[in-house]
Write an enzyme that holds these catalytic residues in place. Structure first.
Site, PDB file in Angstrom:
ATOM      1  N   LYS A  34      76.672 -46.776  -5.302  1.00  0.00           N
ATOM      2  CA  LYS A  34      75.520 -47.630  -4.961  1.00  0.00           C
ATOM      3  C   LYS A  34      75.728 -48.246  -3.574  1.00  0.00           C
ATOM      4  O   LYS A  34      76.851 -48.207  -3.045  1.00  0.00           O
ATOM      5  CB  LYS A  34      75.361 -48.715  -6.028  1.00  0.00           C
ATOM      6  CG  LYS A  34      76.565 -49.654  -6.164  1.00  0.00           C
ATOM      7  CD  LYS A  34      76.457 -50.528  -7.409  1.00  0.00           C
ATOM      8  CE  LYS A  34      77.674 -51.460  -7.521  1.00  0.00           C
ATOM      9  NZ  LYS A  34      77.685 -52.185  -8.805  1.00  0.00           N
ATOM     10  N   ARG A  86      73.602 -60.653 -17.410  1.00  0.00           N
ATOM     11  CA  ARG A  86      73.007 -60.237 -16.144  1.00  0.00           C
ATOM     12  C   ARG A  86      72.013 -59.111 -16.395  1.00  0.00           C
ATOM     13  O   ARG A  86      70.823 -59.293 -16.253  1.00  0.00           O
ATOM     14  CB  ARG A  86      74.108 -59.810 -15.161  1.00  0.00           C
ATOM     15  CG  ARG A  86      73.599 -59.514 -13.775  1.00  0.00           C
ATOM     16  CD  ARG A  86      74.690 -59.051 -12.831  1.00  0.00           C
ATOM     17  NE  ARG A  86      75.279 -57.765 -13.214  1.00  0.00           N
ATOM     18  CZ  ARG A  86      76.058 -57.040 -12.436  1.00  0.00           C
ATOM     19  NH1 ARG A  86      76.394 -57.482 -11.229  1.00  0.00           N
ATOM     20  NH2 ARG A  86      76.541 -55.886 -12.834  1.00  0.00           N
ATOM     21  N   TYR A 102      81.402 -69.119  22.592  1.00  0.00           N
ATOM     22  CA  TYR A 102      80.461 -70.146  22.142  1.00  0.00           C
ATOM     23  C   TYR A 102      81.196 -71.397  21.666  1.00  0.00           C
ATOM     24  O   TYR A 102      82.205 -71.300  20.956  1.00  0.00           O
ATOM     25  CB  TYR A 102      79.612 -69.632  20.983  1.00  0.00           C
ATOM     26  CG  TYR A 102      78.467 -68.734  21.395  1.00  0.00           C
ATOM     27  CD1 TYR A 102      77.494 -69.184  22.282  1.00  0.00           C
ATOM     28  CD2 TYR A 102      78.352 -67.463  20.876  1.00  0.00           C
ATOM     29  CE1 TYR A 102      76.431 -68.356  22.638  1.00  0.00           C
ATOM     30  CE2 TYR A 102      77.294 -66.639  21.224  1.00  0.00           C
ATOM     31  CZ  TYR A 102      76.338 -67.100  22.109  1.00  0.00           C
ATOM     32  OH  TYR A 102      75.289 -66.284  22.454  1.00  0.00           O
ATOM     33  N   MET A 118      77.319 -62.453  17.855  1.00  0.00           N
ATOM     34  CA  MET A 118      76.525 -61.428  17.170  1.00  0.00           C
ATOM     35  C   MET A 118      77.034 -60.016  17.439  1.00  0.00           C
ATOM     36  O   MET A 118      77.149 -59.193  16.533  1.00  0.00           O
ATOM     37  CB  MET A 118      75.055 -61.536  17.596  1.00  0.00           C
ATOM     38  CG  MET A 118      74.131 -60.626  16.805  1.00  0.00           C
ATOM     39  SD  MET A 118      72.414 -60.720  17.346  1.00  0.00           S
ATOM     40  CE  MET A 118      71.988 -62.389  16.952  1.00  0.00           C
TER      41      MET A 118
HETATM   42  C1  LIG Z   1      78.983 -52.085  -9.320  1.00  0.00           C
HETATM   43  C2  LIG Z   1      79.163 -51.664 -10.725  1.00  0.00           C
HETATM   44  C3  LIG Z   1      80.248 -50.860 -11.097  1.00  0.00           C
HETATM   45  C4  LIG Z   1      81.398 -50.563 -10.157  1.00  0.00           C
HETATM   46  O1  LIG Z   1      82.169 -51.742 -10.068  1.00  0.00           O
HETATM   47  P1  LIG Z   1      83.513 -51.858  -9.228  1.00  0.00           P
HETATM   48  O2  LIG Z   1      84.014 -53.210  -9.544  1.00  0.00           O
HETATM   49  O3  LIG Z   1      83.124 -51.707  -7.808  1.00  0.00           O
HETATM   50  O4  LIG Z   1      84.422 -50.784  -9.683  1.00  0.00           O
HETATM   51  C5  LIG Z   1      80.280 -50.362 -12.388  1.00  0.00           C
HETATM   52  N1  LIG Z   1      79.312 -50.684 -13.288  1.00  0.00           N
HETATM   53  C6  LIG Z   1      78.285 -51.493 -12.979  1.00  0.00           C
HETATM   54  C7  LIG Z   1      77.287 -51.834 -14.012  1.00  0.00           C
HETATM   55  C8  LIG Z   1      78.183 -52.031 -11.701  1.00  0.00           C
HETATM   56  O5  LIG Z   1      77.170 -52.860 -11.404  1.00  0.00           O
END
Ligand SMILES: *Cc1c(COP(=O)(O)O)cnc(C)c1O
Length: 349
Positions: free
Chosen positions: A35, A130, A244, A292
């Site tokens: 993801k 969640r 800065y 930046m």
């Molecule tokens: C992001 C996620 C993972 C992977 O988690 P890591 O801690 O990066 O290994 C697995 N399952 C779900 C539901 C997630 O949201």
């Protein structure tokens, strides 16, 4: 050219996947979570390399990410969508052969009505509050849902990076209570859960951050190097300020290099005055405020000024930057900006 270079070692990512795969029994399949564009490292390249290494199942957060991933991987590997089946997703789910993890009764209804014969999984809430269906709702719909043949029942741990947290055992017990006897393949663990031991592995694990070299997988191989071109150097006298807000004042005469990356590239402003950049093996302190597009570095002790300085390398990883910035490696990785030239090594046999 002032474009910084993010080098991504696909062989190291594949080695991390194999190492995590070896931690569970041969009966447990190891998926790969890609993801957020493969945690910022480029989902298409990462996923193709992992598919070559043997990964057959991938997880993304959004249906749109699943579409891009299918285009990169082609037919075959199973692509699971963690956010489930949202309004407007149906054509993508169907056309690109995505497998949504249904999170609510609404999503179950939508999926069953729109795509009654299309594969799906179910995400259960075992205590994180969640995503996922809660125990009471599950009890009401389980038999109907199980009859439709989900490909996976999954849940997610809230405290897997803290082995002693009592919630881990409580979620494990809740997940058993919700899924024992269903005969459906099950998945509870991401990277942290894999490290909790075999009780937590079930049929499928879902590592993400560990693939990319981040904690809690302390044994991970580092897989990113970030080199920032030196744009300019100048001598400063004792008492002169740099950057800065006069964020750093020279105590003695020295030489300052200005390098090309800043908080717009994911190098958090909280790193100001806190970390090192590196000329090969020689550490050079980041001085003054991160701005930046630019960072200033004390290079007064170098014999020769290199064309670039690295901020992620063998000596300093994403979790080191995260510690200094008061965040986690996940956020450092996924913040790595779009301006870097991404260079991939390995990944092809
Ligand atoms: C992001 C996620 C993972 C992977 O988690 P890591 O801690 O990066 O290994 C697995 N399952 C779900 C539901 C997630 O949201």
């Amino acid at each position: 050219m002032a474009c910084a270079t993010l080098s991504i070692d696909l062989d190291a990512i594949c080695a991390n996947w194999r190492a995590l795969d070896r931690l569970s029994s041969p009966d447990t399949q190891t998926a790969a979570v890609v993801k957020a564009d493969g945690y910022g490292l480029g989902a298409p390249r990462v996923a193709r390399a992992l598919a070559q290494a043997g990964a057959r199942r991938f997880f993304v957060a959004l249906t749109e990410e699943g579409v891009a991933l299918r285009q990169a991987l082609g037919p075959g590997p199973q692509i699971n969508v963690l956010s489930g089946h949202m309004a407007g997703d149906t054509d993508m789910v169907s056309d690109l052969d995505l497998t949504p993890m249904l999170n609510s009764l609404d999503q179950i209804t939508r999926h069953f009505e729109a795509l009654p014969d299309h594969p799906f999984g179910i995400q259960l809430d075992s205590g994180m509050n969640r995503l996922g269906i809660e125990a009471a709702e599950w009890e009401a719909v389980a038999s109907l849902v199980l009859e439709a043949g989900p490909v996976l029942l999954m849940s997610h741990l809230a405290c897997a990076d803290t082995p002693e947290a009592p919630l881990n055992r409580a979620q494990l017990a809740e997940f058993h209570a919700m899924t024992d006897g269903t005969g459906v393949p099950r998945s509870l663990s991401a990277t942290g859960g894999i490290l909790l031991g075999r009780d937590y592995h079930f049929d499928l694990t879902r590592p993400g951050v560990g693939l990319y070299g981040g904690l809690p997988f302390a044994g991970a191989m580092r897989c990113v190097t970030l080199d920032l071109p030196v744009i300019q150097t100048r001598d400063v006298e004792a008492g002169e300020a740099v950057g800065y807000g006069m964020g750093w004042v020279a105590q003695h005469p020295t030489r300052v290099a200005t390098v090309a990356a800043g908080y717009a590239d994911g190098l958090h402003r909280a790193l100001s005055n806190k970390v090192m950049l590196w000329a090969g093996d020689v550490p050079c302190p980041l001085i003054g405020r991160v701005s930046m597009d630019l960072i200033t570095v004390d290079v007064g002790h170098l014999q020769e000024i290199p064309s670039s300085l690295s901020i992620l390398n063998g000596q300093q990883g994403v979790d080191d930057l995260a510690d200094a910035a008061g965040t986690i490696g996940y956020e450092v990785l996924t913040s790595l900006g779009p301006r870097y030239g991404r260079r991939y090594t390995g990944g092809r046999k």
